[in-house]
Design a protein around this motif. Structure first.
Motif, mmCIF file in Angstrom:
data_model
loop_
_atom_site.group_PDB
_atom_site.id
_atom_site.type_symbol
_atom_site.label_atom_id
_atom_site.label_comp_id
_atom_site.label_asym_id
_atom_site.label_seq_id
_atom_site.Cartn_x
_atom_site.Cartn_y
_atom_site.Cartn_z
ATOM 1 N N GLY A 180 -9.647 6.545 10.055
ATOM 2 C CA GLY A 180 -8.671 6.123 11.048
ATOM 3 C C GLY A 180 -7.742 7.230 11.480
ATOM 4 N N TRP A 181 -6.748 6.836 12.280
ATOM 5 C CA TRP A 181 -5.856 7.750 12.997
ATOM 6 C C TRP A 181 -4.423 7.499 12.557
ATOM 7 C CZ3 TRP A 181 -3.893 7.016 18.606
ATOM 8 C CH2 TRP A 181 -3.380 8.231 19.108
ATOM 9 N N LEU A 182 -3.668 8.590 12.353
ATOM 10 C CA LEU A 182 -2.271 8.499 11.954
ATOM 11 C C LEU A 182 -1.429 9.426 12.829
ATOM 12 C CD1 LEU A 182 -1.154 8.342 8.208
ATOM 13 C CD2 LEU A 182 0.388 8.821 10.107
ATOM 14 N N ARG B 101 0.848 -1.190 0.000
ATOM 15 C CA ARG B 101 0.000 0.000 0.000
ATOM 16 C C ARG B 101 0.883 1.240 0.000
ATOM 17 N NH1 ARG B 101 -1.993 0.229 4.612
ATOM 18 N NH2 ARG B 101 -0.754 -1.529 5.335
ATOM 19 N N LEU B 102 0.350 2.336 -0.525
ATOM 20 C CA LEU B 102 1.110 3.574 -0.707
ATOM 21 C C LEU B 102 0.341 4.713 -0.051
ATOM 22 C CD1 LEU B 102 1.797 2.853 -4.458
ATOM 23 C CD2 LEU B 102 3.510 2.723 -2.653
ATOM 24 N N GLY B 103 0.948 5.330 0.964
ATOM 25 C CA GLY B 103 0.197 6.301 1.741
ATOM 26 C C GLY B 103 0.905 7.618 1.940
ATOM 27 N N THR B 104 0.100 8.638 2.263
ATOM 28 C CA THR B 104 0.632 9.936 2.660
ATOM 29 C C THR B 104 0.577 10.011 4.175
ATOM 30 O OG1 THR B 104 -1.566 10.962 2.411
ATOM 31 C CG2 THR B 104 -0.089 11.066 0.537
ATOM 32 N N GLY B 105 1.707 10.300 4.794
ATOM 33 C CA GLY B 105 1.735 10.262 6.257
ATOM 34 C C GLY B 105 2.600 11.368 6.859
ATOM 35 N N VAL B 106 2.135 12.645 6.820
ATOM 36 C CA VAL B 106 0.860 13.063 6.277
ATOM 37 C C VAL B 106 1.056 14.107 5.182
ATOM 38 C CG1 VAL B 106 -0.436 12.638 8.419
ATOM 39 C CG2 VAL B 106 0.507 14.929 7.984
ATOM 40 N N LEU B 107 -0.025 14.279 4.400
ATOM 41 C CA LEU B 107 -0.118 15.369 3.449
ATOM 42 C C LEU B 107 -0.895 16.503 4.106
ATOM 43 C CD1 LEU B 107 -0.896 15.223 -0.299
ATOM 44 C CD2 LEU B 107 -2.495 16.463 1.152
ATOM 45 N N VAL B 108 -0.384 17.731 3.989
ATOM 46 C CA VAL B 108 -1.042 18.891 4.602
ATOM 47 C C VAL B 108 -2.172 19.331 3.676
ATOM 48 C CG1 VAL B 108 -0.724 21.175 5.621
ATOM 49 C CG2 VAL B 108 1.161 19.519 5.660
ATOM 50 N N ALA B 109 -3.340 18.774 3.916
ATOM 51 C CA ALA B 109 -4.441 18.876 2.959
ATOM 52 C C ALA B 109 -4.857 20.308 2.622
ATOM 53 C CB ALA B 109 -5.641 18.073 3.472
ATOM 54 N N PRO B 110 -4.965 21.235 3.588
ATOM 55 C CA PRO B 110 -5.438 22.579 3.238
ATOM 56 C C PRO B 110 -4.467 23.399 2.387
ATOM 57 C CG PRO B 110 -5.897 22.096 5.541
ATOM 58 C CD PRO B 110 -4.964 21.035 5.055
ATOM 59 N N LEU B 111 -3.286 22.859 2.091
ATOM 60 C CA LEU B 111 -2.399 23.529 1.142
ATOM 61 C C LEU B 111 -2.802 23.242 -0.300
ATOM 62 C CD1 LEU B 111 1.145 22.853 2.701
ATOM 63 C CD2 LEU B 111 -0.441 24.737 3.172
ATOM 64 N N HIS B 112 -3.824 22.388 -0.498
ATOM 65 C CA HIS B 112 -4.220 21.936 -1.826
ATOM 66 C C HIS B 112 -5.681 22.284 -2.099
ATOM 67 C CE1 HIS B 112 -0.593 19.275 -2.043
ATOM 68 N NE2 HIS B 112 -0.751 19.300 -0.727
ATOM 69 N N GLY B 113 -6.002 22.587 -3.354
ATOM 70 C CA GLY B 113 -7.391 22.768 -3.723
ATOM 71 C C GLY B 113 -8.145 21.460 -3.587
ATOM 72 N N PRO B 114 -9.329 21.457 -2.983
ATOM 73 C CA PRO B 114 -10.033 20.207 -2.688
ATOM 74 C C PRO B 114 -10.299 19.324 -3.907
ATOM 75 C CG PRO B 114 -11.010 22.012 -1.460
ATOM 76 C CD PRO B 114 -10.018 22.626 -2.396
ATOM 77 N N GLY C 298 -3.512 9.836 4.135
ATOM 78 C CA GLY C 298 -3.253 10.336 5.480
ATOM 79 C C GLY C 298 -3.132 11.847 5.433
ATOM 80 N N LEU C 299 -4.025 12.545 6.134
ATOM 81 C CA LEU C 299 -4.118 13.997 6.020
ATOM 82 C C LEU C 299 -3.911 14.686 7.359
ATOM 83 C CD1 LEU C 299 -7.374 14.175 3.843
ATOM 84 C CD2 LEU C 299 -5.007 13.925 3.043
ATOM 85 N N GLY C 300 -3.342 15.885 7.318
ATOM 86 C CA GLY C 300 -3.208 16.731 8.496
ATOM 87 C C GLY C 300 -3.429 18.177 8.114
ATOM 88 N N THR C 301 -3.562 19.044 9.120
ATOM 89 C CA THR C 301 -3.773 20.468 8.838
ATOM 90 C C THR C 301 -2.487 21.274 8.884
ATOM 91 O OG1 THR C 301 -4.341 20.799 11.166
ATOM 92 C CG2 THR C 301 -6.169 20.521 9.619
ATOM 93 N N GLY C 302 -1.386 20.687 9.363
ATOM 94 C CA GLY C 302 -0.113 21.380 9.358
ATOM 95 C C GLY C 302 -0.018 22.470 10.408
ATOM 96 N N TRP C 303 1.090 23.222 10.347
ATOM 97 C CA TRP C 303 1.348 24.237 11.363
ATOM 98 C C TRP C 303 2.123 25.438 10.812
ATOM 99 C CZ3 TRP C 303 6.559 24.615 11.243
ATOM 100 C CH2 TRP C 303 7.264 23.466 10.832
ATOM 101 N N SER C 304 2.641 25.336 9.579
ATOM 102 C CA SER C 304 3.518 26.384 9.048
ATOM 103 C C SER C 304 2.729 27.528 8.414
ATOM 104 C CB SER C 304 4.472 25.794 8.009
ATOM 105 O OG SER C 304 5.154 26.832 7.320
ATOM 106 N N LEU C 305 2.836 28.711 8.983
ATOM 107 C CA LEU C 305 2.193 29.902 8.423
ATOM 108 C C LEU C 305 2.750 30.227 7.038
ATOM 109 C CD1 LEU C 305 2.155 32.190 11.608
ATOM 110 C CD2 LEU C 305 0.326 30.697 10.750
ATOM 111 N N ASP C 306 4.061 30.007 6.852
ATOM 112 C CA ASP C 306 4.692 30.297 5.560
ATOM 113 C C ASP C 306 4.134 29.399 4.464
ATOM 114 O OD1 ASP C 306 6.998 32.294 6.122
ATOM 115 O OD2 ASP C 306 7.199 30.808 7.704
ATOM 116 N N GLU C 307 3.899 28.138 4.773
ATOM 117 C CA GLU C 307 3.361 27.232 3.772
ATOM 118 C C GLU C 307 1.945 27.635 3.373
ATOM 119 O OE1 GLU C 307 5.859 23.117 4.584
ATOM 120 O OE2 GLU C 307 3.863 23.325 5.494
#
Length: 309
Positions: A203-205, A85-98, A119-128
């Motif tokens: 699920g949870w990552l 299986r091939l996963g994102t752990g994690v991809l910062v989803a709100p940096l991308h158009g839905p 696997g998605l997260g909201t991230g933390w970097s203001l610059d990104e």
């Protein structure tokens, strides 16, 4: 039943992405790894006005200079593998158009024959967030909600239609479709995110920051799922960010997954006892090149399986 083991793919600056990603992906599958994973770091601010994870004064690690795009990296691994299986752990989803993100995941899943994990997260970097220009950092939770909803719509039957704050899809055919429903896992580090996970995700990552601490978080999440009346079990994949040293690390401040292979595996065993379905081990920051990464990955895998993990 043995815990599934995943490996982080080489995305950092010391690797030749076009050559090393397929090479390491194929080798890891041959070793026996169950999955391969990528992460997202969009840029490296210089100077960094904001500390790592938003913590004032904490420096960004040098390994974050030049991290390859997570979905491009996964695409390189798709054709080099057949089983994992091939996963994102994690991809910062709100940096991308839905919509485009949903379509990219669907295309990867179709190409891989149903092996993608989102696997998605909201991230933390203001610059990104400023560079991505999708929505401000303060709206990240709202954007994440819409991304999940858009993904479910785009991956579902045609005609697809959706209307939200960012995305408006008039009834349309949107293809290719995923080969099967793509699991969505969330990092979920606070109560609001945990509620989103229980109500909207599969699920949870989490990141492995100590077995006792994670066990407590897992109990809290399970209690919340019961409180919300969730019936479907939560899938779990834990990310272990390993810092390998050839000799055993004997300092008093040894962090989780820091040290030689035996120490890394010892921590893997402790975290496996929490009851996670799978543990993803990222070793790429500890290797100088792809060959060293493959050698280290093989050693960790063999030692872990010999230890009963």
């Amino acid at each position: 039943m043995a815990t599934l083991l995943g490996l982080g793919l080489p995305q950092n600056k010391q690797y030749d992405i076009g050559r090393d990603v397929p090479d390491v992906a194929h080798a890891a599958e041959e070793m026996g790894y169950d999955s391969l994973w990528v992460y997202e770091r969009a840029l490296f601010p210089e100077p960094a006005a904001q500390g790592l994870y938003g913590i004032e004064g904490m420096p960004w690690p040098d390994s974050y200079r030049g991290v390859a795009h997570p979905l491009v990296t996964l695409a390189l691994a798709v054709s080099a593998t057949r089983r994992v299986r091939l996963g994102t752990g994690v991809l910062v989803a709100p940096l991308h158009g839905p919509f485009q993100l949903a379509k990219a995941f669907a295309s990867l899943d179709a190409a891989s024959g149903g092996r993608i994990v989102a696997g998605l997260g909201t991230g933390w970097s203001l610059d990104e967030y400023a560079a991505a220009g999708v929505r401000p950092f303060e709206e990240r939770g709202r954007v994440m909600d819409e991304i999940i909803d858009v993904c479910r719509a785009v991956w579902g039957p045609d005609p697809v239609s959706y209307e939200g704050g960012l995305t408006k899809i008039s009834p349309a055919v949107v293809a290719p479709k995923p080969a099967r429903p793509i699991p969505i896992l969330l990092a979920a580090t606070n109560r609001t995110a945990q509620q989103r996970l229980v109500e909207k995700a599969d699920g949870w990552l989490p990141v492995g920051l100590g077995a006792g601490r994670l066990a407590a978080q897992w109990r809290t999440l399970q209690d919340l799922a019961a409180e919300k009346g969730r019936v479907e079990p939560l899938q779990t994949v834990m990310r272990a960010n390993a810092v390998y040293t050839a000799r055993a690390y004997d300092g008093p401040d040894r962090g989780p997954f820091q040290g030689n292979v035996d120490q890394i595996v010892e921590d893997l065993a402790a975290h496996a006892e929490v009851g996670f379905d799978e543990i993803l081990v990222d070793l790429q920051g500890s290797a100088r090149d792809a060959q060293e990464l493959k050698d280290l990955a093989a050693n960790v895998y063999t030692t872990a399986r010999a230890a009963g993990i």
